[in-house]
Design a protein around this motif. Structure first.
Motif, PDB file in Angstrom:
ATOM      1  N   CYS A  54      42.605  37.947  48.307  1.00  0.00           N
ATOM      2  CA  CYS A  54      43.170  37.149  47.231  1.00  0.00           C
ATOM      3  C   CYS A  54      43.371  38.042  46.013  1.00  0.00           C
ATOM      4  CB  CYS A  54      42.295  35.938  46.900  1.00  0.00           C
ATOM      5  SG  CYS A  54      40.648  36.315  46.306  1.00  0.00           S
ATOM      6  N   LEU A  56      43.935  38.052  41.554  1.00  0.00           N
ATOM      7  CA  LEU A  56      43.906  37.379  40.262  1.00  0.00           C
ATOM      8  C   LEU A  56      45.204  37.744  39.566  1.00  0.00           C
ATOM      9  CD1 LEU A  56      42.293  35.685  38.213  1.00  0.00           C
ATOM     10  CD2 LEU A  56      41.413  37.842  37.293  1.00  0.00           C
ATOM     11  N   LEU A  90      43.777  32.666  40.505  1.00  0.00           N
ATOM     12  CA  LEU A  90      43.395  33.284  41.762  1.00  0.00           C
ATOM     13  C   LEU A  90      44.288  32.709  42.864  1.00  0.00           C
ATOM     14  CD1 LEU A  90      41.189  35.317  42.510  1.00  0.00           C
ATOM     15  CD2 LEU A  90      39.722  33.389  43.084  1.00  0.00           C
TER      16      LEU A  90
END
Length: 135
Positions: free
Chosen positions: A26, A28, A67
């Motif tokens: 993932c 940000l 996120l």
């Protein structure tokens, strides 16, 4: 709770919550200029613990960017603040490993900032030297 996100799905952490990423990746992301495309601020992979700074500083995650699951999505354990507190209370060894990880991260950040500052100083000195030579 155990949660799964597909590529592009937003990952909404509860206020000051923590995500333990088990698999996948993932990022940000945040628009640095209003109306502009979001930029990647950080990337996380399996084993990453996302949100520790928010947990310890009491800063709401929404103020730091969004996120988002990347590549093939991701799987993780999501804790709200009280759930993460319980985990730390139940596992002193986990708490100690987090403290070590934070210490290493802080040292790494400090070294990066120092190197960046030295590079800026060297660039200023080169620029000043070039300006003197062109006079």
């Amino acid at each position: 709770s155990l949660e799964t996100w597909r590529q592009g799905d937003p990952i909404d952490r509860p206020g000051c919550g923590v995500l333990v990423l088990l698999s996948g990746r993932c990022s940000l992301r945040q628009s640095l200029v209003p109306g502009s495309a979001p930029k990647n601020l950080s990337d996380y992979g399996p084993g990453a613990i996302v949100g520790l700074a928010d947990y310890f500083s009491n800063i709401e995650p929404a103020k730091k960017g969004r996120l988002v699951a990347t590549e093939n999505g991701c799987l993780g354990l999501m804790f709200n603040r009280s759930g993460f507190n319980q985990l730390l209370d139940l596992s002193p060894s986990f708490e100690q490993s987090l403290i070590r990880e934070l210490a290493v991260s802080c040292e790494s950040l400090q070294q990066s900032l120092l190197a960046e500052r030295q590079n800026r100083q060297h660039q200023r000195m080169r620029d000043q030297n070039d300006a003197r030579q062109s006079e």
